[in-house]
Design an enzyme around this catalytic site. Structure first.
Site, PDB file in Angstrom:
ATOM      1  N   HIS A 135       0.838  -1.350   0.061  1.00  0.00           N
ATOM      2  CA  HIS A 135      -0.039   0.182  -0.030  1.00  0.00           C
ATOM      3  C   HIS A 135       0.890   1.078   0.037  1.00  0.00           C
ATOM      4  CE1 HIS A 135      -3.879  -1.787   0.118  1.00  0.00           C
ATOM      5  NE2 HIS A 135      -3.455  -2.863   0.706  1.00  0.00           N
TER       6      HIS A 135
ATOM      7  N   ASP B  78       2.663   1.745  -3.083  1.00  0.00           N
ATOM      8  CA  ASP B  78       2.902   1.994  -4.538  1.00  0.00           C
ATOM      9  C   ASP B  78       1.842   2.983  -5.307  1.00  0.00           C
ATOM     10  OD1 ASP B  78       0.567   0.375  -4.817  1.00  0.00           O
ATOM     11  OD2 ASP B  78       1.312  -0.627  -6.513  1.00  0.00           O
TER      12      ASP B  78
ATOM     13  N   GLY C 148      -3.982 -12.628  -3.953  1.00  0.00           N
ATOM     14  CA  GLY C 148      -2.965 -11.843  -3.444  1.00  0.00           C
ATOM     15  C   GLY C 148      -1.575 -12.152  -4.186  1.00  0.00           C
ATOM     16  N   LEU C 149      -1.446 -12.745  -5.283  1.00  0.00           N
ATOM     17  CA  LEU C 149       0.016 -13.181  -5.877  1.00  0.00           C
ATOM     18  C   LEU C 149       0.133 -12.581  -7.195  1.00  0.00           C
ATOM     19  CD1 LEU C 149       0.008 -16.929  -4.895  1.00  0.00           C
ATOM     20  CD2 LEU C 149       1.317 -15.140  -3.720  1.00  0.00           C
TER      21      LEU C 149
ATOM     22  N   SER D 159      -1.946 -12.008  -9.638  1.00  0.00           N
ATOM     23  CA  SER D 159      -2.483 -12.750 -10.832  1.00  0.00           C
ATOM     24  C   SER D 159      -3.075 -11.707 -11.781  1.00  0.00           C
ATOM     25  CB  SER D 159      -3.637 -13.772 -10.438  1.00  0.00           C
ATOM     26  OG  SER D 159      -4.543 -13.129  -9.771  1.00  0.00           O
ATOM     27  N   SER D 160      -3.715 -10.697 -11.450  1.00  0.00           N
ATOM     28  CA  SER D 160      -4.373  -9.913 -12.680  1.00  0.00           C
ATOM     29  C   SER D 160      -3.014  -9.369 -13.134  1.00  0.00           C
ATOM     30  CB  SER D 160      -4.994  -8.688 -11.782  1.00  0.00           C
ATOM     31  OG  SER D 160      -5.988  -9.306 -10.955  1.00  0.00           O
TER      32      SER D 160
ATOM     33  N   GLU E  89      -6.202  -2.237 -16.356  1.00  0.00           N
ATOM     34  CA  GLU E  89      -6.850  -2.502 -14.918  1.00  0.00           C
ATOM     35  C   GLU E  89      -7.527  -1.554 -14.483  1.00  0.00           C
ATOM     36  OE1 GLU E  89      -4.313  -4.971 -12.427  1.00  0.00           O
ATOM     37  OE2 GLU E  89      -5.800  -5.238 -10.969  1.00  0.00           O
TER      38      GLU E  89
ATOM     39  N   ASP F  65       2.758  -4.622  -9.255  1.00  0.00           N
ATOM     40  CA  ASP F  65       2.499  -5.860  -9.939  1.00  0.00           C
ATOM     41  C   ASP F  65       3.014  -6.159 -11.316  1.00  0.00           C
ATOM     42  OD1 ASP F  65       1.678  -6.126  -7.259  1.00  0.00           O
ATOM     43  OD2 ASP F  65      -0.307  -6.804  -7.979  1.00  0.00           O
TER      44      ASP F  65
HETATM   45  C1  GLA Z   1      -2.350  -4.916  -5.032  1.00  0.00           C
HETATM   46  C2  GLA Z   1      -2.265  -3.975  -6.133  1.00  0.00           C
HETATM   47  C3  GLA Z   1      -0.865  -3.431  -5.938  1.00  0.00           C
HETATM   48  C4  GLA Z   1      -0.393  -2.673  -4.619  1.00  0.00           C
HETATM   49  C5  GLA Z   1      -0.856  -3.875  -3.769  1.00  0.00           C
HETATM   50  C6  GLA Z   1      -0.609  -3.475  -2.383  1.00  0.00           C
HETATM   51  O1  GLA Z   1      -1.858  -6.046  -5.199  1.00  0.00           O
HETATM   52  O2  GLA Z   1      -2.410  -4.447  -7.367  1.00  0.00           O
HETATM   53  O3  GLA Z   1      -0.694  -2.372  -6.875  1.00  0.00           O
HETATM   54  O4  GLA Z   1      -1.176  -1.532  -4.442  1.00  0.00           O
HETATM   55  O5  GLA Z   1      -2.164  -4.371  -3.836  1.00  0.00           O
HETATM   56  O6  GLA Z   1       0.575  -3.177  -1.814  1.00  0.00           O
END
Ligand code: GLA
Length: 385
Positions: free
Chosen positions: A34, A36, A123-124, A126-127, A159, A171
């Site tokens: 949190h 970026d 939360g890895l 993937s998007s 996105e 990401d």
């Molecule tokens: C998700 C978002 C990232 C980042 C993280 C938190 O993965 O896609 O851009 O903000 O949450 O660090």
């Protein structure tokens, strides 16, 4: 499915052989969550779980796309301009095509088949892996190239604008620019990035998936972004010229406390201290100081839990459990939070103990899925046949 079976599945579906295979890795972030989207610092690694996009050019001006994970297929014109009724995963694919074309890339029609072993919604990253994989498949088929930083920004734009997910740039950048056995220290304002060697030979990363699923298109993530925007607006009334929270240092926090309400102050306090933790953790990682990195991971988790309030009971339990195993240097939630995964930095000889402990608990009634992750190179594109 192994690569051979994926190639067979592609041919069975589309009647031709794939000519391009893209492997787009997922990521875990070691410290710096949190931060970026406020232009701060992050320290992710790419992991050895990836989304695979197999592709072949088509003479039709269309994209036909099948995703094994969703057992779902769709077909869109190459000159699509809005996502209309498309489902969430379809929007990531179509959004990338829309954004690339809006940049003037002359896209050819394509058949795409999406597989791999990166779980979605965990939360890895993937998007981003899906966006990057699709973008490089479409570009390769269309004989077009683009610098990775530009491509990362376009995937993020896809996105943000077409999947209603207000993500930052971390990401996409780690998926495109990762180096094996290194973390990446990324400045999310300038996109300057350095590969930070992981100089502790006897450590491993263990990812622990809580099984709690989240979507950053859901409310909590966007609400945190808005809180950061409101905090910046308020601070800017007192401090002229400030354009991002990343410009603040720990020494500025007492003054911020007099300007912000309690909630906004806690959000800013997380962001500022987290940026500082990335600076210290990247030096510690390079120095081979696993205990130092681990301590910062634990601090980071506490800050995400208490100040930023994006953890959840299951992740907190998993982090406490990991920290109770001798030989674990540090553990924290990773990524957007509200579920998803934790990451632990572990002395190699303690990995089995941690995996056994994870198999013995059921936070929230679900047994966490724990696995060892290696830091791998960023996206790979292979032309085949
Ligand atoms: C998700 C978002 C990232 C980042 C993280 C938190 O993965 O896609 O851009 O903000 O949450 O660090």
């Amino acid at each position: 499915m192994n690569p051979h079976d994926e190639a067979v599945a592609f041919r069975a579906r589309f009647g031709v052989a794939a000519s391009v295979v893209v492997r787009a890795p997922g990521r875990v972030n070691l410290v710096g969550d949190h931060t970026d989207y406020t232009g701060g610092l992050v320290l992710p690694i790419a992991i050895d779980k990836a989304t695979h996009v197999l592709a072949a050019p088509s003479d039709e001006p269309r994209i036909r796309c099948h995703a094994r994970l969703y057992d779902d297929t769709f077909d869109i014109p190459i000159d699509i301009t809005t996502c209309g009724e498309l489902s969430q995963w379809q929007r990531y694919v179509a959004g990338v095509a829309i954004v690339l074309r809006s940049q003037g890339v002359p896209l050819r029609g394509a058949d795409l088949w999406i597989g791999g072993n990166l779980p979605a919604g965990a939360g890895l990253g993937s998007s981003a892996a899906l966006e990057v994989g699709v973008a490089l498949a479409l570009l390769t088929i269309s004989d077009a190239t683009m610098p990775p930083e530009t491509l990362a920004q376009l995937c993020k734009q896809a996105e943000n604008e077409h999947a209603d997910a207000p993500c930052g740039i971390m990401d996409q950048m780690i998926c495109l620019c990762a180096k094996a056995n290194h973390a990446m220290r990324l400045d999310c304002t300038s996109l300057a990035h350095q590969a930070v060697p992981i100089n502790s030979p006897d450590v491993a990363f263990v990812v622990i998936d809580s099984g709690v699923r989240h979507s950053i298109a859901a409310g909590g993530y966007a609400e945190r972004r808005r809180e950061c925007e409101r905090a910046l607006e308020t601070i800017a009334r007192h401090r002229h010229g400030i354009s991002s929270l990343a410009e603040l240092n720990v020494a500025d926090l007492p003054e911020c406390a007099t300007q912000l309400d309690d909630v906004l102050f806690h959000r800013v306090s997380h962001v500022v201290t987290e940026n500082e933790r990335v600076r210290t953790a990247s030096d510690a990682l390079e120095a081979g100081d696993a205990a130092g990195v681990g301590a910062l991971m634990v601090e980071s988790h506490a800050s995400l839990r208490d100040e930023y309030e994006v953890s959840c009971t299951e992740l907190d339990e998993i982090v406490d459990l990991a920290m109770s195993v001798p030989g674990v240097y540090g553990a924290r939630m990773t990524g957007g939070g509200f579920g998803g995964c934790a990451i632990a930095l572990v002395r190699e000889e303690a990995v089995d103990d941690l995996l056994v402990r994870c198999a013995s608990v059921r936070p929230g009634g679900v047994r966490p899925n724990a696995f060892v992750a290696r830091a791998v190179d960023g996206v790979q594109v292979d032309s085949v046949g």
